[in-house]
Design a protein around this motif. Sequence first.
Motif, mmCIF file in Angstrom:
data_model
loop_
_atom_site.group_PDB
_atom_site.id
_atom_site.type_symbol
_atom_site.label_atom_id
_atom_site.label_comp_id
_atom_site.label_asym_id
_atom_site.label_seq_id
_atom_site.Cartn_x
_atom_site.Cartn_y
_atom_site.Cartn_z
ATOM 1 N N LYS A 98 36.399 -14.776 -0.852
ATOM 2 C CA LYS A 98 35.673 -13.558 -1.213
ATOM 3 C C LYS A 98 36.397 -12.309 -0.699
ATOM 4 C CE LYS A 98 31.215 -11.191 -1.030
ATOM 5 N NZ LYS A 98 31.854 -10.037 -1.564
ATOM 6 N N LEU A 99 36.794 -12.327 0.561
ATOM 7 C CA LEU A 99 37.501 -11.165 1.106
ATOM 8 C C LEU A 99 38.883 -11.005 0.474
ATOM 9 C CD1 LEU A 99 36.524 -11.092 4.874
ATOM 10 C CD2 LEU A 99 35.988 -9.401 3.117
ATOM 11 N N ALA A 100 39.568 -12.111 0.197
ATOM 12 C CA ALA A 100 40.865 -12.025 -0.485
ATOM 13 C C ALA A 100 40.686 -11.398 -1.869
ATOM 14 C CB ALA A 100 41.498 -13.405 -0.598
ATOM 15 N N ASP A 101 39.645 -11.792 -2.585
ATOM 16 C CA ASP A 101 39.371 -11.201 -3.904
ATOM 17 C C ASP A 101 39.037 -9.719 -3.797
ATOM 18 O OD1 ASP A 101 39.833 -13.614 -5.157
ATOM 19 O OD2 ASP A 101 37.709 -14.109 -5.403
ATOM 20 N N ASP A 102 38.244 -9.340 -2.794
ATOM 21 C CA ASP A 102 37.934 -7.917 -2.586
ATOM 22 C C ASP A 102 39.212 -7.118 -2.348
ATOM 23 O OD1 ASP A 102 35.202 -8.258 -2.912
ATOM 24 O OD2 ASP A 102 34.760 -8.248 -0.761
ATOM 25 N N TRP A 103 40.104 -7.651 -1.522
ATOM 26 C CA TRP A 103 41.347 -6.940 -1.236
ATOM 27 C C TRP A 103 42.272 -6.905 -2.440
ATOM 28 C CZ3 TRP A 103 42.532 -3.435 2.130
ATOM 29 C CH2 TRP A 103 41.731 -3.299 3.254
ATOM 30 N N ARG A 104 42.218 -7.917 -3.302
ATOM 31 C CA ARG A 104 42.986 -7.860 -4.561
ATOM 32 C C ARG A 104 42.466 -6.725 -5.439
ATOM 33 N NH1 ARG A 104 42.518 -13.560 -4.100
ATOM 34 N NH2 ARG A 104 44.527 -14.442 -3.558
ATOM 35 N N ARG A 105 41.164 -6.550 -5.457
ATOM 36 C CA ARG A 105 40.571 -5.464 -6.243
ATOM 37 C C ARG A 105 40.939 -4.105 -5.640
ATOM 38 N NH1 ARG A 105 34.515 -6.580 -6.553
ATOM 39 N NH2 ARG A 105 34.540 -4.795 -7.948
ATOM 40 N N ILE A 106 40.970 -4.008 -4.318
ATOM 41 C CA ILE A 106 41.392 -2.768 -3.655
ATOM 42 C C ILE A 106 42.856 -2.488 -3.985
ATOM 43 C CG2 ILE A 106 41.865 -1.702 -1.410
ATOM 44 C CD1 ILE A 106 39.308 -3.245 -0.407
ATOM 45 N N GLU A 107 43.665 -3.520 -3.953
ATOM 46 C CA GLU A 107 45.081 -3.386 -4.290
ATOM 47 C C GLU A 107 45.249 -2.855 -5.718
ATOM 48 O OE1 GLU A 107 49.032 -6.185 -3.734
ATOM 49 O OE2 GLU A 107 47.112 -7.151 -4.106
ATOM 50 N N SER A 108 44.476 -3.379 -6.631
ATOM 51 C CA SER A 108 44.506 -2.913 -8.022
ATOM 52 C C SER A 108 44.060 -1.458 -8.127
ATOM 53 C CB SER A 108 43.603 -3.811 -8.876
ATOM 54 O OG SER A 108 43.570 -3.361 -10.193
#
Length: 60
Positions: free
Chosen positions: A39-49
Amino acid sequence: MNAVEIHDHARKLYGSHGPKALAEAAEMVRRYAQTGDKKLADDWRRIESALRELRGPGLS
């Protein structure tokens, strides 16, 4: 995180880290992916995007 929180976090991260913000976000993705926190990895991928969107076209 919802979309507003993602973009808010990206703006704050860019404000504090400038051009290094994208590298910081990528490091967070790697860190949480390694620990198995999907979940946190996905959140950070979205932040990266969102950071890529903030930087605009022509920059990588």
